[in-house]
Design a protein around this motif. Structure first.
Motif, PDB file in Angstrom:
ATOM      1  N   ASP A 128       0.830  -1.208   0.000  1.00 47.30           N
ATOM      2  CA  ASP A 128       0.000   0.000   0.000  1.00 47.30           C
ATOM      3  C   ASP A 128       0.863   1.257   0.000  1.00 47.30           C
ATOM      4  O   ASP A 128       0.508   2.273  -0.606  1.00 47.30           O
ATOM      5  N   ARG A 145       0.327   4.534  -5.673  1.00 47.08           N
ATOM      6  CA  ARG A 145      -0.303   5.847  -5.597  1.00 47.08           C
ATOM      7  C   ARG A 145      -1.746   5.751  -5.124  1.00 47.08           C
ATOM      8  O   ARG A 145      -2.221   6.606  -4.372  1.00 47.08           O
ATOM      9  N   THR A 175      -3.116   3.721  -3.096  1.00 51.59           N
ATOM     10  CA  THR A 175      -3.335   3.278  -1.716  1.00 51.59           C
ATOM     11  C   THR A 175      -2.395   3.918  -0.701  1.00 51.59           C
ATOM     12  O   THR A 175      -2.506   3.618   0.496  1.00 51.59           O
ATOM     13  N   ARG A 176      -1.506   4.775  -1.141  1.00 53.32           N
ATOM     14  CA  ARG A 176      -0.493   5.292  -0.223  1.00 53.32           C
ATOM     15  C   ARG A 176      -1.062   6.236   0.847  1.00 53.32           C
ATOM     16  O   ARG A 176      -0.356   6.605   1.784  1.00 53.32           O
ATOM     17  N   ARG A 177      -2.320   6.629   0.712  1.00 51.05           N
ATOM     18  CA  ARG A 177      -2.935   7.483   1.723  1.00 51.05           C
ATOM     19  C   ARG A 177      -3.728   6.674   2.761  1.00 51.05           C
ATOM     20  O   ARG A 177      -4.396   7.257   3.616  1.00 51.05           O
ATOM     21  N   ARG A 178      -3.646   5.360   2.688  1.00 47.28           N
ATOM     22  CA  ARG A 178      -4.312   4.551   3.690  1.00 47.28           C
ATOM     23  C   ARG A 178      -3.619   4.699   5.046  1.00 47.28           C
ATOM     24  O   ARG A 178      -2.422   5.014   5.106  1.00 47.28           O
ATOM     25  N   ARG A 213       0.409   5.740   5.945  1.00 42.31           N
ATOM     26  CA  ARG A 213       0.721   7.082   6.459  1.00 42.31           C
ATOM     27  C   ARG A 213       1.083   7.061   7.942  1.00 42.31           C
ATOM     28  O   ARG A 213       1.254   8.113   8.555  1.00 42.31           O
ATOM     29  N   GLN A 225      -0.694   6.434  10.514  1.00 43.92           N
ATOM     30  CA  GLN A 225      -1.711   7.013  11.393  1.00 43.92           C
ATOM     31  C   GLN A 225      -2.179   6.005  12.436  1.00 43.92           C
ATOM     32  O   GLN A 225      -2.722   6.386  13.471  1.00 43.92           O
TER      33      GLN A 225
END
Length: 329
Positions: free
Chosen positions: A103, A107, A109-112, A116, A118
Protein backbone atom coordinates in the motif's frame (compact mmCIF):
# COMPACT_ATOMS: atom_id res chain seq x y z
CA UNK A 1 -9.52 61.37 35.90
CA UNK A 2 -12.68 60.03 37.46
CA UNK A 3 -12.33 56.53 38.79
CA UNK A 4 -15.35 54.34 38.13
CA UNK A 5 -16.26 51.54 40.45
CA UNK A 6 -18.97 48.95 40.73
CA UNK A 7 -20.87 47.79 43.77
CA UNK A 8 -18.11 45.35 44.73
CA UNK A 9 -15.55 48.12 44.80
CA UNK A 10 -13.46 46.88 41.91
CA UNK A 11 -11.48 49.68 40.33
CA UNK A 12 -12.30 49.51 36.63
CA UNK A 13 -9.04 51.33 35.86
CA UNK A 14 -7.14 48.25 37.04
CA UNK A 15 -5.55 46.05 34.43
CA UNK A 16 -8.02 43.19 34.15
CA UNK A 17 -7.12 40.44 31.62
CA UNK A 18 -9.41 40.64 28.65
CA UNK A 19 -11.46 37.63 27.64
CA UNK A 20 -10.56 36.41 24.19
CA UNK A 21 -12.90 37.57 21.48
CA UNK A 22 -15.37 34.90 20.52
CA UNK A 23 -14.28 34.99 16.91
CA UNK A 24 -10.59 34.31 17.62
CA UNK A 25 -9.29 30.80 16.90
CA UNK A 26 -7.68 28.80 19.73
CA UNK A 27 -3.90 28.34 19.71
CA UNK A 28 -2.44 25.80 17.24
CA UNK A 29 -1.58 23.33 20.01
CA UNK A 30 -5.16 23.39 21.29
CA UNK A 31 -6.53 22.94 17.78
CA UNK A 32 -4.24 19.96 17.24
CA UNK A 33 -5.37 18.42 20.54
CA UNK A 34 -9.00 18.80 19.51
CA UNK A 35 -8.37 17.25 16.11
CA UNK A 36 -6.39 14.26 17.40
CA UNK A 37 -9.34 12.09 18.56
CA UNK A 38 -11.29 12.87 15.40
CA UNK A 39 -8.29 12.06 13.20
CA UNK A 40 -7.86 8.76 15.04
CA UNK A 41 -11.51 7.83 14.48
CA UNK A 42 -11.20 8.69 10.79
CA UNK A 43 -8.10 6.53 10.49
CA UNK A 44 -9.82 3.49 11.98
CA UNK A 45 -12.87 4.04 9.78
CA UNK A 46 -10.58 4.26 6.75
CA UNK A 47 -9.11 0.86 7.67
CA UNK A 48 -12.52 -0.68 7.00
CA UNK A 49 -12.57 0.69 3.40
CA UNK A 50 -16.07 2.25 3.54
CA UNK A 51 -16.39 2.55 -0.24
CA UNK A 52 -15.87 -1.19 -0.63
CA UNK A 53 -18.46 -1.85 2.09
CA UNK A 54 -20.99 0.33 0.25
CA UNK A 55 -20.69 -1.94 -2.77
CA UNK A 56 -21.24 -5.04 -0.64
CA UNK A 57 -24.36 -3.58 0.97
CA UNK A 58 -25.77 -2.84 -2.49
CA UNK A 59 -26.04 -6.60 -3.01
CA UNK A 60 -27.19 -7.50 0.51
CA UNK A 61 -30.37 -5.45 0.95
CA UNK A 62 -32.08 -6.31 -2.38
CA UNK A 63 -31.57 -10.03 -1.79
CA UNK A 64 -33.39 -9.68 1.54
CA UNK A 65 -36.39 -8.19 -0.28
CA UNK A 66 -36.31 -11.05 -2.76
CA UNK A 67 -36.01 -13.65 0.00
CA UNK A 68 -39.04 -12.20 1.78
CA UNK A 69 -40.94 -11.62 -1.49
CA UNK A 70 -41.78 -8.24 -0.04
CA UNK A 71 -40.46 -5.93 2.64
CA UNK A 72 -38.36 -7.88 5.18
CA UNK A 73 -38.59 -7.07 8.92
CA UNK A 74 -36.82 -3.79 9.62
CA UNK A 75 -35.01 -5.25 12.63
CA UNK A 76 -33.57 -8.05 10.50
CA UNK A 77 -32.41 -5.59 7.85
CA UNK A 78 -30.77 -3.25 10.37
CA UNK A 79 -29.05 -6.06 12.26
CA UNK A 80 -27.79 -7.63 9.03
CA UNK A 81 -26.47 -4.28 7.81
CA UNK A 82 -24.79 -3.53 11.12
CA UNK A 83 -23.06 -6.88 11.52
CA UNK A 84 -22.40 -7.13 7.78
CA UNK A 85 -20.64 -3.78 7.87
CA UNK A 86 -18.56 -4.94 10.83
CA UNK A 87 -17.73 -8.22 9.08
CA UNK A 88 -16.58 -6.54 5.86
CA UNK A 89 -14.72 -3.91 7.89
CA UNK A 90 -12.92 -6.64 9.81
CA UNK A 91 -11.71 -8.35 6.64
CA UNK A 92 -10.62 -5.04 5.13
CA UNK A 93 -8.77 -3.93 8.26
CA UNK A 94 -6.80 -7.18 8.43
CA UNK A 95 -6.14 -6.86 4.70
CA UNK A 96 -4.69 -3.40 5.33
CA UNK A 97 -2.40 -4.95 7.95
CA UNK A 98 -1.23 -7.64 5.52
CA UNK A 99 -0.81 -5.27 2.56
CA UNK A 100 0.77 -2.37 4.43
CA UNK A 101 4.05 -2.77 2.56
CA UNK A 102 2.55 -2.67 -0.93
CA UNK A 103 0.00 0.00 0.00
CA UNK A 104 2.89 2.34 0.76
CA UNK A 105 4.27 1.84 -2.77
CA UNK A 106 1.09 2.41 -4.77
CA UNK A 107 -0.30 5.85 -5.60
CA UNK A 108 -3.86 4.59 -5.25
CA UNK A 109 -3.34 3.28 -1.72
CA UNK A 110 -0.49 5.29 -0.22
CA UNK A 111 -2.94 7.48 1.72
CA UNK A 112 -4.31 4.55 3.69
CA UNK A 113 -3.81 4.79 7.49
CA UNK A 114 -1.01 2.23 7.82
CA UNK A 115 0.88 3.63 4.84
CA UNK A 116 0.72 7.08 6.46
CA UNK A 117 1.55 5.70 9.93
CA UNK A 118 -1.71 7.01 11.39
CA UNK A 119 -2.34 3.65 13.05
CA UNK A 120 0.24 1.11 14.19
CA UNK A 121 0.16 -2.32 12.53
CA UNK A 122 -0.54 -4.06 15.85
CA UNK A 123 -3.53 -1.84 16.59
CA UNK A 124 -4.89 -2.30 13.07
CA UNK A 125 -4.69 -6.08 13.46
CA UNK A 126 -6.35 -5.98 16.89
CA UNK A 127 -9.07 -3.71 15.50
CA UNK A 128 -9.77 -6.08 12.62
CA UNK A 129 -9.84 -9.21 14.78
CA UNK A 130 -12.12 -7.49 17.30
CA UNK A 131 -14.57 -6.54 14.56
CA UNK A 132 -14.50 -10.12 13.26
CA UNK A 133 -15.36 -11.55 16.67
CA UNK A 134 -18.10 -9.00 17.32
CA UNK A 135 -19.70 -9.39 13.90
CA UNK A 136 -19.72 -13.19 14.06
CA UNK A 137 -21.14 -13.18 17.59
CA UNK A 138 -23.73 -10.59 16.58
CA UNK A 139 -24.94 -12.64 13.62
CA UNK A 140 -25.03 -15.78 15.76
CA UNK A 141 -26.96 -14.26 18.65
CA UNK A 142 -29.19 -11.71 16.90
CA UNK A 143 -29.76 -13.13 13.38
CA UNK A 144 -29.13 -16.86 12.86
CA UNK A 145 -26.30 -19.43 12.68
CA UNK A 146 -26.38 -19.72 8.86
CA UNK A 147 -25.77 -15.97 8.42
CA UNK A 148 -23.05 -16.13 11.08
CA UNK A 149 -21.31 -19.00 9.28
CA UNK A 150 -21.45 -17.12 5.99
CA UNK A 151 -19.99 -14.00 7.58
CA UNK A 152 -17.14 -15.88 9.24
CA UNK A 153 -16.37 -17.78 6.03
CA UNK A 154 -16.16 -14.49 4.09
CA UNK A 155 -13.69 -13.00 6.58
CA UNK A 156 -11.47 -16.08 6.69
CA UNK A 157 -11.54 -16.55 2.91
CA UNK A 158 -10.65 -12.91 2.21
CA UNK A 159 -7.81 -12.90 4.73
CA UNK A 160 -6.23 -16.33 4.28
CA UNK A 161 -7.10 -17.34 0.73
CA UNK A 162 -7.11 -14.00 -1.11
CA UNK A 163 -4.80 -11.73 0.90
CA UNK A 164 -2.21 -14.26 2.04
CA UNK A 165 -2.34 -17.00 -0.61
CA UNK A 166 -3.53 -15.62 -3.96
CA UNK A 167 -2.95 -11.88 -4.23
CA UNK A 168 0.84 -11.89 -4.58
CA UNK A 169 1.14 -15.25 -6.36
CA UNK A 170 -1.26 -15.48 -9.29
CA UNK A 171 -2.99 -13.33 -11.89
CA UNK A 172 -6.17 -15.23 -11.04
CA UNK A 173 -6.19 -13.62 -7.59
CA UNK A 174 -9.37 -11.60 -8.07
CA UNK A 175 -11.18 -14.45 -9.83
CA UNK A 176 -11.12 -16.82 -6.87
CA UNK A 177 -10.53 -14.18 -4.23
CA UNK A 178 -13.74 -12.55 -5.38
CA UNK A 179 -15.71 -15.34 -3.70
CA UNK A 180 -15.48 -13.40 -0.45
CA UNK A 181 -17.18 -10.42 -2.11
CA UNK A 182 -20.04 -12.67 -3.26
CA UNK A 183 -20.89 -13.84 0.24
CA UNK A 184 -23.15 -10.87 1.20
CA UNK A 185 -25.69 -12.26 -1.28
CA UNK A 186 -25.88 -15.55 0.61
CA UNK A 187 -25.74 -13.81 4.00
CA UNK A 188 -28.64 -11.50 3.12
CA UNK A 189 -30.77 -14.45 1.96
CA UNK A 190 -29.87 -16.54 5.01
CA UNK A 191 -30.67 -13.65 7.37
CA UNK A 192 -34.29 -13.73 6.18
CA UNK A 193 -34.83 -17.44 5.51
CA UNK A 194 -32.25 -19.19 7.70
CA UNK A 195 -31.14 -21.27 4.72
CA UNK A 196 -29.56 -21.15 1.27
CA UNK A 197 -31.34 -21.84 -2.04
CA UNK A 198 -30.74 -21.77 -5.80
CA UNK A 199 -31.90 -18.15 -6.13
CA UNK A 200 -29.10 -16.61 -4.02
CA UNK A 201 -26.60 -18.99 -5.64
CA UNK A 202 -27.50 -17.56 -9.06
CA UNK A 203 -27.00 -14.03 -7.71
CA UNK A 204 -23.74 -15.24 -6.17
CA UNK A 205 -22.75 -16.19 -9.73
CA UNK A 206 -23.65 -12.73 -11.01
CA UNK A 207 -21.27 -11.07 -8.54
CA UNK A 208 -18.62 -13.77 -9.07
CA UNK A 209 -18.46 -13.26 -12.85
CA UNK A 210 -18.82 -9.47 -12.51
CA UNK A 211 -15.80 -9.10 -10.22
CA UNK A 212 -12.88 -9.90 -12.62
CA UNK A 213 -13.72 -7.42 -15.41
CA UNK A 214 -14.65 -4.80 -12.82
CA UNK A 215 -11.29 -5.19 -11.06
CA UNK A 216 -9.14 -5.75 -14.15
CA UNK A 217 -10.26 -2.52 -15.81
CA UNK A 218 -9.32 -0.64 -12.63
CA UNK A 219 -5.97 -2.46 -12.63
CA UNK A 220 -5.43 -1.41 -16.26
CA UNK A 221 -5.61 2.20 -15.13
CA UNK A 222 -3.17 1.58 -12.25
CA UNK A 223 -1.00 -1.00 -13.96
CA UNK A 224 2.26 0.75 -13.03
CA UNK A 225 1.24 0.79 -9.37
CA UNK A 226 0.68 -2.95 -9.28
CA UNK A 227 3.90 -3.55 -11.20
CA UNK A 228 5.93 -1.49 -8.71
CA UNK A 229 4.31 -3.36 -5.81
CA UNK A 230 4.95 -6.69 -7.62
CA UNK A 231 1.31 -7.73 -7.47
CA UNK A 232 0.68 -9.98 -10.52
CA UNK A 233 -2.68 -8.57 -11.54
CA UNK A 234 -3.66 -9.74 -15.02
CA UNK A 235 -2.96 -6.32 -16.66
CA UNK A 236 0.59 -6.50 -15.25
CA UNK A 237 1.46 -9.94 -16.64
CA UNK A 238 -0.68 -10.05 -19.81
CA UNK A 239 -1.24 -7.90 -22.88
CA UNK A 240 -4.06 -5.36 -22.96
CA UNK A 241 -5.72 -7.40 -25.69
CA UNK A 242 -5.84 -10.51 -23.51
CA UNK A 243 -7.16 -8.53 -20.54
CA UNK A 244 -9.95 -7.02 -22.64
CA UNK A 245 -10.88 -10.36 -24.22
CA UNK A 246 -11.03 -12.16 -20.87
CA UNK A 247 -12.98 -9.26 -19.36
CA UNK A 248 -15.52 -9.52 -22.17
CA UNK A 249 -15.88 -13.28 -21.60
CA UNK A 250 -16.65 -12.68 -17.94
CA UNK A 251 -19.04 -9.89 -18.88
CA UNK A 252 -21.02 -12.30 -21.07
CA UNK A 253 -21.09 -14.77 -18.16
CA UNK A 254 -22.34 -12.02 -15.84
CA UNK A 255 -25.19 -11.08 -18.16
CA UNK A 256 -26.11 -14.73 -18.77
CA UNK A 257 -26.26 -15.37 -15.03
CA UNK A 258 -28.42 -12.29 -14.50
CA UNK A 259 -30.89 -13.60 -17.09
CA UNK A 260 -30.83 -17.06 -15.51
CA UNK A 261 -32.29 -15.53 -12.36
CA UNK A 262 -35.47 -14.68 -14.29
CA UNK A 263 -36.76 -18.29 -14.54
CA UNK A 264 -35.00 -19.67 -11.45
CA UNK A 265 -36.49 -17.09 -9.06
CA UNK A 266 -39.70 -16.56 -10.99
CA UNK A 267 -38.95 -12.87 -11.47
CA UNK A 268 -41.47 -10.59 -13.14
CA UNK A 269 -41.25 -8.44 -16.27
CA UNK A 270 -39.67 -5.48 -14.48
CA UNK A 271 -36.56 -7.44 -13.57
CA UNK A 272 -36.47 -9.11 -16.97
CA UNK A 273 -36.57 -5.80 -18.85
CA UNK A 274 -33.96 -4.19 -16.62
CA UNK A 275 -31.62 -7.20 -16.87
CA UNK A 276 -31.85 -7.26 -20.67
CA UNK A 277 -31.28 -3.51 -21.14
CA UNK A 278 -28.46 -3.33 -18.62
CA UNK A 279 -26.87 -6.42 -20.11
CA UNK A 280 -26.88 -4.95 -23.60
CA UNK A 281 -25.31 -1.71 -22.37
CA UNK A 282 -22.69 -3.61 -20.35
CA UNK A 283 -21.77 -5.81 -23.31
CA UNK A 284 -21.66 -2.84 -25.66
CA UNK A 285 -19.07 -1.18 -23.45
CA UNK A 286 -17.04 -4.38 -23.37
CA UNK A 287 -17.10 -4.57 -27.16
CA UNK A 288 -16.06 -0.91 -27.35
CA UNK A 289 -12.92 -1.81 -25.41
CA UNK A 290 -12.27 -4.80 -27.66
CA UNK A 291 -12.72 -2.73 -30.82
CA UNK A 292 -10.37 -0.07 -29.49
CA UNK A 293 -7.61 -2.49 -28.52
CA UNK A 294 -7.88 -4.24 -31.89
CA UNK A 295 -7.45 -0.86 -33.56
CA UNK A 296 -4.17 -0.36 -31.73
CA UNK A 297 -5.43 1.99 -29.02
CA UNK A 298 -3.45 1.53 -25.83
CA UNK A 299 -2.95 2.86 -22.32
CA UNK A 300 -5.24 5.57 -20.95
CA UNK A 301 -6.62 6.12 -24.44
CA UNK A 302 -8.50 2.84 -24.04
CA UNK A 303 -10.47 4.54 -21.26
CA UNK A 304 -10.77 1.42 -19.09
CA UNK A 305 -12.18 3.46 -16.21
CA UNK A 306 -15.28 4.08 -18.30
CA UNK A 307 -15.98 0.33 -18.15
CA UNK A 308 -15.10 0.27 -14.44
CA UNK A 309 -17.58 3.02 -13.54
CA UNK A 310 -20.25 1.49 -15.77
CA UNK A 311 -19.81 -1.85 -14.03
CA UNK A 312 -20.65 -0.17 -10.71
CA UNK A 313 -23.80 1.33 -12.20
CA UNK A 314 -24.72 -2.02 -13.77
CA UNK A 315 -24.55 -3.91 -10.48
CA UNK A 316 -26.36 -1.21 -8.50
CA UNK A 317 -29.27 -0.97 -10.96
CA UNK A 318 -29.53 -4.73 -11.44
CA UNK A 319 -29.83 -5.34 -7.71
CA UNK A 320 -32.26 -2.46 -7.39
CA UNK A 321 -34.46 -4.34 -9.87
CA UNK A 322 -34.00 -7.47 -7.71
CA UNK A 323 -35.49 -5.56 -4.76
CA UNK A 324 -38.27 -3.76 -6.64
CA UNK A 325 -39.55 -6.66 -8.75
CA UNK A 326 -41.02 -8.68 -5.84
CA UNK A 327 -42.93 -5.59 -4.70
CA UNK A 328 -44.61 -5.29 -8.10
CA UNK A 329 -44.90 -8.88 -9.21
Amino acid sequence: MTVLSNKRGIDLDEQVPEAPASGLAPPPAERAARRAPLASVRAYVALTKPRVIELLLITTIPVMFLADRGVPPLSTVLLTLAFGTMSAGAANAVNCYIDRDIDAKMRRTRRRPLARHQVTPARALIFGVTLAVLSTAGFLLAVNPVAAAGSLFAILFYVFVYSLLLKRRTSQNVVWGGIAGCMPVLIGWAAVTGSVAWTPLVLFGVVFFWTPPHTWTLAMRYREDYAVAKVPMLPVVASERRVVVESLVYTYATVACSLLLWPVAGMGPVYGAVAVVLGLVFLAEGHRLLKAVRAGVTGVHLRPMRFFHLSNVYLALLFTAVAVDPLLH
